[in-house]
Motif scaffolding. Structure first.
Motif, mmCIF file in Angstrom:
data_model
loop_
_atom_site.group_PDB
_atom_site.id
_atom_site.type_symbol
_atom_site.label_atom_id
_atom_site.label_comp_id
_atom_site.label_asym_id
_atom_site.label_seq_id
_atom_site.Cartn_x
_atom_site.Cartn_y
_atom_site.Cartn_z
ATOM 1 N N UNK A 33 47.400 24.478 46.591
ATOM 2 C CA UNK A 33 46.117 24.225 45.685
ATOM 3 C C UNK A 33 46.158 22.688 45.875
ATOM 4 N N UNK A 34 45.308 22.156 46.342
ATOM 5 C CA UNK A 34 45.055 20.330 46.448
ATOM 6 C C UNK A 34 44.622 19.872 45.197
ATOM 7 N N UNK A 35 45.357 18.487 44.888
ATOM 8 C CA UNK A 35 44.795 17.954 43.653
ATOM 9 C C UNK A 35 44.290 16.619 43.971
ATOM 10 N N UNK A 36 43.276 16.248 43.555
ATOM 11 C CA UNK A 36 42.561 14.978 43.464
ATOM 12 C C UNK A 36 43.053 14.175 42.205
ATOM 13 N N UNK A 37 43.865 13.177 42.415
ATOM 14 C CA UNK A 37 44.346 12.430 41.334
ATOM 15 C C UNK A 37 43.308 11.337 40.785
ATOM 16 N N UNK A 94 43.960 15.202 37.355
ATOM 17 C CA UNK A 94 43.700 15.803 38.517
ATOM 18 C C UNK A 94 42.938 16.910 38.489
ATOM 19 N N UNK A 95 42.117 17.120 39.655
ATOM 20 C CA UNK A 95 41.166 18.156 39.625
ATOM 21 C C UNK A 95 41.658 19.324 40.826
ATOM 22 N N UNK A 96 41.672 20.440 40.149
ATOM 23 C CA UNK A 96 42.171 21.828 40.998
ATOM 24 C C UNK A 96 41.356 21.886 42.050
ATOM 25 N N UNK A 97 41.601 22.092 43.333
ATOM 26 C CA UNK A 97 41.145 22.585 44.348
ATOM 27 C C UNK A 97 41.866 23.678 44.973
ATOM 28 N N UNK A 98 41.260 25.045 44.973
ATOM 29 C CA UNK A 98 41.703 26.157 45.351
ATOM 30 C C UNK A 98 41.686 27.117 44.285
ATOM 31 N N UNK A 99 42.289 28.410 44.798
ATOM 32 C CA UNK A 99 42.502 29.428 43.658
ATOM 33 C C UNK A 99 43.877 30.180 43.486
ATOM 34 N N UNK A 155 41.273 26.997 37.585
ATOM 35 C CA UNK A 155 40.312 27.547 38.634
ATOM 36 C C UNK A 155 39.876 26.177 39.268
ATOM 37 N N UNK A 156 39.328 26.539 40.242
ATOM 38 C CA UNK A 156 38.873 25.443 41.471
ATOM 39 C C UNK A 156 37.763 24.621 40.547
ATOM 40 N N UNK A 157 37.922 23.319 40.574
ATOM 41 C CA UNK A 157 37.273 22.357 39.960
ATOM 42 C C UNK A 157 37.676 22.064 38.641
ATOM 43 N N UNK A 201 49.774 19.276 31.056
ATOM 44 C CA UNK A 201 49.730 19.289 29.514
ATOM 45 C C UNK A 201 48.411 20.073 28.987
ATOM 46 N N UNK A 202 47.232 19.730 29.867
ATOM 47 C CA UNK A 202 45.931 20.457 29.309
ATOM 48 C C UNK A 202 45.186 20.749 30.495
ATOM 49 N N UNK A 203 44.341 21.774 30.265
ATOM 50 C CA UNK A 203 43.289 22.036 31.314
ATOM 51 C C UNK A 203 41.666 21.734 30.696
ATOM 52 N N UNK A 204 40.862 21.089 31.305
ATOM 53 C CA UNK A 204 39.472 20.834 30.990
ATOM 54 C C UNK A 204 38.664 21.626 31.775
ATOM 55 N N UNK A 205 37.825 22.786 31.345
ATOM 56 C CA UNK A 205 37.051 23.518 32.047
ATOM 57 C C UNK A 205 35.474 23.344 31.759
ATOM 58 N N UNK A 206 34.774 23.442 32.862
ATOM 59 C CA UNK A 206 33.319 23.635 32.633
ATOM 60 C C UNK A 206 32.761 24.984 32.498
ATOM 61 N N UNK A 207 32.023 25.158 31.782
ATOM 62 C CA UNK A 207 31.661 26.609 31.161
ATOM 63 C C UNK A 207 30.348 26.987 31.920
#
Length: 145
Positions: free
Chosen positions: A6-10, A60-65, A73-75, A139-145
């Motif tokens: 999974x790629x990461x954009x930092x 960092x933003x997750x890219x991939x599954x 999750x992606x994004x 340390x943390x994940x922030x998700x869109x709902x």
């Protein structure tokens, strides 16, 4: 290698501006509704709340599954702390063979594995042949709902 990782954009957080948001400090009921506060007099700065080591922290933003089983999750936006020691079972952002990836660390005697949390992907054993560094611990994940 991209299909295995999974790629990461930092991104580095901007600590020059405080962002104080209203805080419902009494809690928000997940059962029956409770009377709402007329005034939200408390505020919260998410940088202060979620980031313990500001000068060693990146987003960092997750890219991939490959980490969906761990709830990434992606994004999704990750908070990554470079000052924390990587440990067995922790989720980390790693740099391997020229690419960033996010995986769970599995330490065994004389070996290190990067473990995906999606059965579509295979674990990746890190060897001396790999260019490799554990870049930071999630340390943390922030998700869109």
């Amino acid at each position: 290698m991209q299909d295995r990782l999974s790629a990461i954009q930092l991104y580095q957080p901007d600590y020059n501006h405080l962002v104080n948001l209203p805080l419902a400090d009494q809690g928000i009921s997940a059962g029956f509704p409770s009377p709402a506060d007329d005034f939200l007099d408390l505020s919260i700065d998410l940088n202060k709340e979620l980031i313990k080591h500001p000068y060693a922290t990146f987003y960092g933003r997750v890219r991939g599954d490959s980490m969906t089983g761990a709830g990434l999750d992606d994004g999704d936006l990750l908070i990554i702390d470079k000052s924390l020691q990587p440990q067995d079972g922790k989720i980390a952002v790693c740099f391997i063979d020229g690419e960033f990836t996010v995986k769970r660390i599995k330490l065994e005697t004389n070996s290190l594995w990067l473990m995906p949390e999606n059965k579509k992907y295979k674990p990746l054993k890190v060897t001396e042949d790999n260019e490799f560094i554990i870049w930071g611990v999630v340390t943390c994940v922030i998700k869109n709902m």
